[in-house]
Design a protein around this motif. Sequence first.
Motif, PDB file in Angstrom:
ATOM      1  N   GLY A 136       0.829  -1.214   0.000  1.00  0.00           N
ATOM      2  CA  GLY A 136       0.000   0.000   0.000  1.00  0.00           C
ATOM      3  C   GLY A 136       0.857   1.255   0.000  1.00  0.00           C
ATOM      4  O   GLY A 136       0.565   2.230  -0.703  1.00  0.00           O
ATOM      5  N   GLU A 137       1.932   1.233   0.807  1.00  0.00           N
ATOM      6  CA  GLU A 137       2.832   2.377   0.830  1.00  0.00           C
ATOM      7  C   GLU A 137       3.554   2.528  -0.502  1.00  0.00           C
ATOM      8  O   GLU A 137       3.754   3.643  -0.982  1.00  0.00           O
ATOM      9  N   LYS A 138       3.931   1.408  -1.114  1.00  0.00           N
ATOM     10  CA  LYS A 138       4.568   1.469  -2.424  1.00  0.00           C
ATOM     11  C   LYS A 138       3.628   2.111  -3.442  1.00  0.00           C
ATOM     12  O   LYS A 138       4.041   2.932  -4.254  1.00  0.00           O
TER      13      LYS A 138
ATOM     14  N   PHE B 113       4.337   5.547  -5.384  1.00  0.00           N
ATOM     15  CA  PHE B 113       4.339   5.547  -6.843  1.00  0.00           C
ATOM     16  C   PHE B 113       3.353   6.568  -7.396  1.00  0.00           C
ATOM     17  O   PHE B 113       3.672   7.334  -8.302  1.00  0.00           O
ATOM     18  N   THR B 114       2.139   6.593  -6.862  1.00  0.00           N
ATOM     19  CA  THR B 114       1.141   7.540  -7.360  1.00  0.00           C
ATOM     20  C   THR B 114       1.547   8.979  -7.045  1.00  0.00           C
ATOM     21  O   THR B 114       1.304   9.878  -7.855  1.00  0.00           O
TER      22      THR B 114
END
Length: 118
Positions: free
Chosen positions: A33-35, A39-40
Motif C-alpha cells: 500500500g505504501e509502495k 508511486f502515485t
Amino acid sequence: MSNLARQFETKQNHTISTNVQNKPLRKNRITSGEKFLYFTTIFGIVFATYLVISTYASIYITNSEIHSLERSINEQITNNEALQLQVTELSAPDRILQIAKDQLGMTLNDKNVKVVQN
C-alpha cells in the motif's frame, strides 16, 4: 539456597536471551500500500511538472508568434503609408496636366472641361 536461586536466575536469563537471538530481525519493510502511494505521488508530481512545463512552452510559442505578427503588421502599415503617399503624389492635377501636355501633346480647352462629383 542462594546458590540455587542464582542458578535458576541465570538459566532463565539464558533461555530468554537465546529466544531473542533465534528470532530473525525484522527490517522495516515498505508495504504494498505504501509502495502504491509513493508511486502515485511520484507519478502525480511528474505529471504536474510536465503540465506546467508544456503550458509555459505553449505560452512562449504563442507570444513569439504574436510578436512576429505585430512586426509584420507594422511593416505592412509602413508600406501602405508609403504607397498612399506615392498615390497622392502621382494623382496631383498639376502633374497630370504636365504629362498630358508634354508626353501626349494634349491641350487644355476650358470650354470642354466638365467637373464630375461623386
